[in-house]
Design a protein around this motif. Structure first.
Motif, mmCIF file in Angstrom:
data_model
loop_
_atom_site.group_PDB
_atom_site.id
_atom_site.type_symbol
_atom_site.label_atom_id
_atom_site.label_comp_id
_atom_site.label_asym_id
_atom_site.label_seq_id
_atom_site.Cartn_x
_atom_site.Cartn_y
_atom_site.Cartn_z
ATOM 1 N N LEU A 1 0.863 -1.180 0.000
ATOM 2 C CA LEU A 1 0.000 0.000 0.000
ATOM 3 C C LEU A 1 0.898 1.229 0.000
ATOM 4 N N ILE A 2 0.851 1.981 -1.103
ATOM 5 C CA ILE A 2 1.660 3.193 -1.239
ATOM 6 C C ILE A 2 0.784 4.314 -1.769
ATOM 7 N N ASP A 3 0.664 5.378 -1.007
ATOM 8 C CA ASP A 3 -0.084 6.565 -1.415
ATOM 9 C C ASP A 3 -1.526 6.223 -1.809
ATOM 10 N N GLY A 4 -2.139 5.356 -1.040
ATOM 11 C CA GLY A 4 -3.544 5.027 -1.267
ATOM 12 C C GLY A 4 -3.811 3.979 -2.317
ATOM 13 N N ARG A 5 -2.758 3.479 -2.968
ATOM 14 C CA ARG A 5 -2.928 2.492 -4.033
ATOM 15 C C ARG A 5 -2.323 1.162 -3.618
ATOM 16 N N LEU A 6 -3.004 0.072 -3.988
ATOM 17 C CA LEU A 6 -2.460 -1.268 -3.778
ATOM 18 C C LEU A 6 -1.561 -1.593 -4.957
ATOM 19 N N VAL A 7 -0.305 -1.891 -4.677
ATOM 20 C CA VAL A 7 0.749 -1.938 -5.689
ATOM 21 C C VAL A 7 1.353 -3.332 -5.771
ATOM 22 N N GLU A 8 1.515 -3.823 -6.991
ATOM 23 C CA GLU A 8 2.250 -5.061 -7.223
ATOM 24 C C GLU A 8 3.732 -4.736 -7.430
ATOM 25 N N ARG B 1 -13.213 8.891 13.114
ATOM 26 C CA ARG B 1 -14.035 8.099 12.191
ATOM 27 C C ARG B 1 -13.223 7.012 11.516
ATOM 28 N N CYS B 2 -12.022 7.340 11.097
ATOM 29 C CA CYS B 2 -11.193 6.357 10.394
ATOM 30 C C CYS B 2 -10.742 5.232 11.322
ATOM 31 N N LEU B 3 -10.411 5.560 12.569
ATOM 32 C CA LEU B 3 -10.044 4.520 13.522
ATOM 33 C C LEU B 3 -11.223 3.580 13.775
ATOM 34 N N GLU B 4 -12.413 4.138 13.877
ATOM 35 C CA GLU B 4 -13.605 3.308 14.075
ATOM 36 C C GLU B 4 -13.872 2.439 12.856
ATOM 37 N N GLN B 5 -13.688 2.994 11.670
ATOM 38 C CA GLN B 5 -13.872 2.215 10.445
ATOM 39 C C GLN B 5 -12.888 1.050 10.384
ATOM 40 N N ILE C 1 -7.297 -1.177 5.029
ATOM 41 C CA ILE C 1 -7.253 0.286 5.080
ATOM 42 C C ILE C 1 -7.653 0.884 3.743
ATOM 43 N N ALA C 2 -7.113 0.336 2.674
ATOM 44 C CA ALA C 2 -7.393 0.879 1.342
ATOM 45 C C ALA C 2 -8.840 0.679 0.920
ATOM 46 N N GLU C 3 -9.426 -0.421 1.324
ATOM 47 C CA GLU C 3 -10.742 -0.806 0.792
ATOM 48 C C GLU C 3 -11.909 -0.520 1.724
ATOM 49 N N HIS C 4 -11.633 -0.258 2.996
ATOM 50 C CA HIS C 4 -12.747 -0.164 3.937
ATOM 51 C C HIS C 4 -12.687 1.052 4.858
ATOM 52 N N THR C 5 -11.792 1.997 4.598
ATOM 53 C CA THR C 5 -11.727 3.186 5.446
ATOM 54 C C THR C 5 -11.601 4.443 4.591
ATOM 55 N N ASP C 6 -11.820 5.572 5.252
ATOM 56 C CA ASP C 6 -11.658 6.872 4.596
ATOM 57 C C ASP C 6 -10.288 7.473 4.877
ATOM 58 N N ILE C 7 -9.349 6.666 5.337
ATOM 59 C CA ILE C 7 -7.998 7.181 5.575
ATOM 60 C C ILE C 7 -7.442 7.717 4.255
#
Length: 478
Positions: free
Chosen positions: A5-12, A64-68, A191-197
Motif C-alpha cells: 500500500l503506497i499513497d492510497g494504491r495497492l501496488v504489485e 471516524r477512520c479509527l472506528e472504520q 485500510i485501502a478498501e474499507h476506510t476513509d484514511i
C-alpha cells in the motif's frame, strides 16, 4: 498474493519472495518484495499527506477512520485469523487472545481516547514587568512515522504502533517482518478498501532484505522511528536515527524472571511457568524464560514443571486443541537448539525436551535445571520454548539474580503473601510485572522496558503521547 500500500494504491512488485507455513516448512504464497525506490515513494507520500492535508488537525476524521478500521478488522477477523495461523504459526486459541482479538480493540481504545484527550493545557498566568502573560501548551502530531515490526506478534505489535500514531495525527510507513509479510499487508488492504484514511496517511511495505528498514530508520523525512525487535538490531536503528536526531521508540529483548518465593503454591506456579514458556513456542519478548526458585525446593519444583511441560499439546496450530505451535523458521530453531546444547555443555541439566520435531519447525518444550545465573542461557534472549531454572537463597538473592541482566522488560512473582510479593515487585527493574498471575496486557496499559529492553512505551495514554510534540505558547493579555 497481497499488495503493498503506497499513497492510497495497492501496488504489485516485479520481485516477490516466498512466505512459508512454519507448521509444514512449505511455501503457501508469495509476498511482494519492495525496493528502496518503493520505500522512497512511501515516505514521500507520508510526508505529503502530513504536510499538505488536514489529517493532523482534523480530530473527527481521525476518530471516524479509527472506528472504520476497527469495524473492518472485526468483520474480516476470520480471514485474518486463518492467515495468522498459517503464516505466523500462532495457534487458533491464541488468535482469540493476544495474537488477534485482543489487539483489534486497540483501535477502539484510541478512537475513544481521542474524543476527550486534551490537546491543549493551560499554565498559570504570570506577571512580568507589569504585564500579564497567558501561557499554554499545545500538543501536535510528531510527523511522519516509520514503524518496523517483528514476526512474533505482527497483528498486536503492528496495531499498537499504527493506532496511536494515527490518533495523534501522524502519517505512517509500516514495514512488515520478512517472515510474516502477508499478515501485515492484509491490514493495508483493509485500510485501502474499507476506510476513509486519505492517500499517503498509511503506507504498508514488505521486503525480504534489510535495505528498506535501514532506509526508513535513517531517512531525513521520517520524524519518528518505532521499532520492535532484538536489542542488537535496536542499537543499529538508534545509530541510524541519530544522524538526523529523529525521535526513536524501541521495544527490544527481554530475559524476564518468574520468582517463586518459599511460600508460593508450587503446584499452581509450576503449571503457570510451564504453559507460559510454551505460549507461542516461547516467541515473546516478555515471556518469563528464567524460573527462580528457593534452593531447598529446586528439585521438587523442577519435577513439577517437567510434569506440566509433558501436558503441553503441540502440533498443527489450526487445531483448536493445540496449545503450542512451531517456531517461525529453521534458522530460529537452529538458534534455539544450539543455545540448549551450549547450556548443557556449560553444566545445566537437560530435564526434558531439547528435540526437533518434523515436519515444520517444532521444538519440544524444554526444561534446563541448575542453571548458572551468569551463563548464556540465563543472560541471552532465546525466543523458544526453553525454561531455565535458577536456584536462589533468599528474597534479596532472588532480586539480585532477576536484575542481573542487561534487560528489564517484564517478570513475575508468586507468593502467598501479597504484601511481600508487591514489595519484591517494586525492587525489580522492569517495565511490566505480574504478581500472582496478574495480567497487565491490555490496550490501556503502557508496555515497554527498562535498560536495554527499550526506550518509551506502547499502548495506553503513554503510547499515544510517544507520537505527540509539545509546543509552549505565551501571549501578553493585560
Amino acid at each position: 498474493m497481497k499488495h503493498l500500500l503506497i499513497d492510497g494504491r495497492l501496488v504489485e512488485t516485479e520481485r516477490t519472495y516466498p512466505s512459508l507455513n512454519p507448521a509444514t516448512g512449505e511455501e503457501f504464497d508469495r509476498a511482494p518484495d519492495a525496493t528502496t525506490d518503493d520505500a522512497e515513494r512511501a515516505v514521500a507520500a507520508a510526508r505529503r499527506a502530513f504536510d499538505t492535508t488536514d489529517w493532523a488537525t482534523d480530530r473527527q476524521l481521525r476518530i471516524r477512520c479509527l472506528e472504520q478500521l476497527h469495524t473492518a478488522l472485526v468483520e474480516h477477523g476470520d480471514e485474518l485469523r486463518e492467515l495468522t495461523i498459517t503464516e505466523v504459526g500462532a495457534t487458533r486459541q491464541l488468535t482469540h487472545a493476544n495474537q488477534l482479538d485482543v489487539p483489534i480493540e486497540i483501535f477502539r481504545y484510541y478512537a475513544d481516547l481521542l474524543r476527550d484527550y486534551p490537546m491543549t493545557e493551560e499554565l498559570a498566568e504570570v506577571e512580568i514587568r507589569g504585564q500579564t502573560h497567558r501561557r499554554w501548551i499545545e500538543k501536535e502530531a510528531a510527523g511522519v512515522v516509520a514503524a518496523i515490526i517483528p514476526y512474533n506478534y505482527p497483528n498486536q505489535i503492528g496495531f499498537a504502533k499504527l493506532a496511536p500514531a494515527l490518533a495523534a495525527g501522524c502519517t505512517v510507513v509500516l514495514k512488515a517482518s520478512p517472515d510474516t509479510p502477508l499478515t501485515t499487508l492484509a491490514l493495508g488492504e483493509l485500510i485501502a478498501e474499507h476506510t476513509d484514511i486519505p492517500p499517503g496517511v498509511v503506507n504498508v511495505l514488505s521486503s525480504s532484505g534489510v535495505e528498506v528498514g535501514a532506509l526508513l530508520a535513517a531517512h531525513a523525512d521520517v520524524d519518528v522511528v518505532t521499532f520492535t525487535g532484538s536489542t542488537a538490531t535496536g542499537r543499529k536503528v538508534m545509530e541510524a536515527a541519530s544522524k538526523n536526531l529523529k525521535r526513536v521508540f524501541l521495544e527490544l529483548g527481554g530475559k524476564s524472571a518468574m520468582i517463586l518465593l518459599d511460600d508460593a503454591d508450587f503446584d499452581l506456579a509450576a503449571m503457570f511457568a510451564a504453559f507460559m514458556i510454551c505460549s507461542h513456542a516461547g516467541q515473546g519478548c516478555a515471556i518469563t524464560t528464567r524460573l527462580l526458585v528457593p534452593r531447598e525446593h529446586h528439585d521438587e519444583i523442577v519435577e513439577k514443571v517437567a510434569a506440566n511441560l509433558g501436558r503441553v499439546t503441540y502440533g498443527d496450530p489450526s487445531d483448536p486443541n493445540t496449545y503450542m505451535g512451531p517456531l517461525i523458521s529453521e534458522k530460529q530453531r537452529d538458534k534455539v537448539d544450539a543455545m540448549v546444547k551450549r547450556a548443557v555443555e556449560a553444566g545445566a541439566k537437560l530435564v526434558t525436551g531439547g528435540e526437533r520435531v518434523d515436519p515444520g519447525y517444532f521444538y519440544t518444550p524444554t526444561l534446563l535445571a541448575g542453571v548458572d545465573p551468569a551463563s548464556e542461557i540465563a543472560q541471552e534472549e532465546i525466543f523458544g520454548p526453553v525454561l531455565a531454572v535458577i536456584p536462589f537463597d533468599d528474597d534479596d538473592d532472588a532480586v539480585r539474580i532477576a536484575n542481573d541482566t542487561i534487560y528489564g522488560l517484564s517478570g513475575g512473582v508468586q507468593s502467598a503473601d501479597p504484601e511481600r510479593a508487591i514489595a519484591l515487585a517494586r525492587r525489580i527493574r522492569s517495565g511490566t510485572f505480574s504478581i500472582n498471575g496478574g495480567n497487565y496486557f491490555a490496550p490501556d496499559a503502557p508496555f515497554g522496558g527498562y535498560k536495554q529492553s527499550g526506550i518509551g512505551r506502547e499502548m495506553g495514554v503513554a503510547g499515544f503521547e510517544e507520537f505527540l510534540e509539545r509546543k509552549t505558547l505565551a501571549m501578553v493579555v493585560g
